[in-house]
Enzyme design. Structure first.
Site, mmCIF file in Angstrom:
data_model
loop_
_atom_site.group_PDB
_atom_site.id
_atom_site.type_symbol
_atom_site.label_atom_id
_atom_site.label_comp_id
_atom_site.label_asym_id
_atom_site.label_seq_id
_atom_site.Cartn_x
_atom_site.Cartn_y
_atom_site.Cartn_z
ATOM 1 N NE ARG A 123 -4.081 -1.995 1.789
ATOM 2 C CZ ARG A 123 -4.060 -3.109 2.498
ATOM 3 N NH1 ARG A 123 -3.157 -3.279 3.444
ATOM 4 N NH2 ARG A 123 -4.932 -4.060 2.252
ATOM 5 C CE LYS A 145 0.723 14.145 -14.635
ATOM 6 N NZ LYS A 145 0.519 14.710 -15.981
ATOM 7 C CD GLU A 187 8.718 16.498 -21.929
ATOM 8 O OE1 GLU A 187 8.168 17.446 -21.331
ATOM 9 O OE2 GLU A 187 8.097 15.487 -22.322
ATOM 10 C CE LYS A 229 6.544 17.647 -13.406
ATOM 11 N NZ LYS A 229 6.781 16.498 -14.264
ATOM 12 C CD GLU A 239 -2.608 16.503 -15.708
ATOM 13 O OE1 GLU A 239 -1.430 16.161 -15.546
ATOM 14 O OE2 GLU A 239 -3.288 16.184 -16.678
ATOM 15 N NE ARG A 243 1.765 17.137 -12.588
ATOM 16 C CZ ARG A 243 2.370 16.317 -11.750
ATOM 17 N NH1 ARG A 243 1.986 16.271 -10.502
ATOM 18 N NH2 ARG A 243 3.352 15.552 -12.150
ATOM 19 C CG ASN A 247 -0.470 17.053 -19.870
ATOM 20 O OD1 ASN A 247 0.514 16.437 -19.468
ATOM 21 N ND2 ASN A 247 -1.617 17.062 -19.226
ATOM 22 C CG HIS A 250 2.788 15.777 -23.505
ATOM 23 N ND1 HIS A 250 3.546 16.930 -23.569
ATOM 24 C CD2 HIS A 250 3.547 14.871 -22.837
ATOM 25 C CE1 HIS A 250 4.700 16.721 -22.961
ATOM 26 N NE2 HIS A 250 4.730 15.490 -22.509
ATOM 27 C CG HIS A 254 0.449 11.133 -25.490
ATOM 28 N ND1 HIS A 254 -0.220 11.507 -24.352
ATOM 29 C CD2 HIS A 254 1.745 10.991 -25.112
ATOM 30 C CE1 HIS A 254 0.640 11.609 -23.346
ATOM 31 N NE2 HIS A 254 1.834 11.306 -23.787
ATOM 32 C CG HIS A 268 7.684 11.359 -24.438
ATOM 33 N ND1 HIS A 268 6.331 11.298 -24.667
ATOM 34 C CD2 HIS A 268 7.862 12.351 -23.532
ATOM 35 C CE1 HIS A 268 5.719 12.198 -23.929
ATOM 36 N NE2 HIS A 268 6.622 12.851 -23.222
#
Ligand code: GLY
Length: 373
Positions: A123, A145, A187, A229, A239, A243, A247, A250, A254, A268
């Site tokens: 957990r 993330k 990035e 960041k 997010e 936030r 992206n 992205h 993607h 990427h």
């Protein structure tokens, strides 16, 4: 100064990011105070193990920390349920308990997978990020993330789980292939385009030195991205709003990555570079952004040798047959979809990003088509 430190301050949790040279050799001393008992597990991949593992292992040994090392295959395919399951079983086999912390030593793939494993092992246990790629140092190792990929898309299964420490040793970038460095550079540019036009001008002057290896310029660029960041993540850890600006590029990117089959034909950051240019083109088309800003961004990325379109380049991306319709369909599956609307990151200029769910499907299709023609 060889390294510098910044702190990510979240409600109920804060952690330091160290950036600079020689940090792998100090890792044992920096990690020791965080451990309830002096033992840990390093999880890395084959490439990182070949070039960097010895330095980290010696540093832990010197600090009298005992450790096991797990070496996973390199590459995006490692972010899978299969590898996650194996890793969790190995951690159980090592009888790690809740007070222990594990180390993610590698690029974004290792950071995301190990972070996710840490978030669900018993957990949730603590973990330390030691990112070894530019992309991971400027972005993915910070902010918590974590996740794995599924055939329907990237990072669709995951969690928010913040690390306890981030050590970005820029020496590790020296063994990185140029294409990987460029992918991370996309990035870096992203942070400038979102909210910092001065940083963009600095990159126009100094960006090529990040690729050629100037240690001060590298440290400065990584710190600037991490500072930006840290502010966004502190404001909006999960997010729910701002936030999502991170992206930028992205949603388009993607779609390209999905069509490239998440393969080496398109890294990427390369997808993000093309995606950021598309975000500018869409913003110009919608009358929200001056065309000259879009031109400046395209020129900067091209000068540094990043792809800015799909077809008619000598990048492997040009060999992949793509249609605007298929690409468009991927955007609809993007996880940033909410209430049936895809939220795009648009720009009213360099350093001025904003979110918009009010984008016409026809405009998005046209932007894809332009990048293909
Ligand atoms: N890479 C974007 C984020 O961490 O939110």
């Amino acid at each position: 100064m060889l390294s510098q430190k910044i702190t990510v301050a979240l409600e109920g949790h804060h952690y330091d990011i160290h950036v600079g040279q020689g940090l792998l050799d100090q890792a044992g001393d920096l990690i020791a105070p965080l451990l309830a008992q002096p033992r840990t597990v390093i999880i890395t991949d084959k490439n990182v193990a070949r070039h960097q593992l010895l330095r980290l292992e010696s540093s832990l040994t010197q600090a009298e920390i005992t450790f096991d090392t797990i070496i996973l295959p390199a590459g995006e395919a490692t972010k899978s349920f299969e590898q996650l399951e194996k890793l969790l079983d190995q951690l159980l086999g090592l009888q790690l308990n809740r007070e222990d912390k594990i180390i993610a030593f590698g690029g974004g793939v290792i950071g995301d997978l190990v972070g996710f494993a840490a978030s669900i092992y018993q957990r949730g246990i603590g973990f330390i990020q030691i990112p070894t790629t530019l992309l991971a140092q400027v972005d993915s190792s910070v902010g918590g993330k974590t996740g794995i990929n599924r055939p329907l898309g990237k990072n669709l299964i995951g969690s928010f789980h913040q690390p306890d420490l981030v050590l970005s040793d820029i020496d590790t970038l020296d063994s990185l292939p140029k294409r990987q460095l460029l992918s991370g550079y996309a990035e870096v540019v992203k942070y400038a385009l979102i909210s910092d036009d001065k940083f963009f001008h600095w990159l126009e002057e100094n960006g090529s030195k990040i690729i050629t290896g100037d240690p001060d310029i590298r440290t400065e660029a990584i710190l600037t991205c991490c500072r930006a960041k840290a502010v966004v993540v502190a404001e909006d850890e999960k997010e729910k709003g701002a936030r999502a600006l991170l992206n930028l590029g992205h949603t388009f990117g993607h779609a390209l990555e999905a069509e490239a089959g998440y393969s080496d034909r398109l890294l990427h950051g390369e997808a993000v570079a093309v995606g950021m240019v598309m975000a500018f083109d869409l913003s110009v088309k919608m009358g929200r952004c001056p065309p000259e800003d879009a031109v400046k961004v395209r020129q900067h990325l091209e000068r540094i040798s990043l792809p800015t379109r799909i077809a008619k380049t000598n990048h492997p991306l040009s060999q992949i047959k793509m249609t605007a319709e298929r690409l468009f369909n991927h955007t609809r599956q993007d996880k940033k979809q909410s209430g049936g609307q895809v939220t795009f990151v648009l720009l009213s200029g360099i350093g001025k990003a904003f979110l918009s769910a009010d984008v016409k499907a026809g405009d998005v299709r046209q932007i894809f088509q332009r990048a293909i023609d």
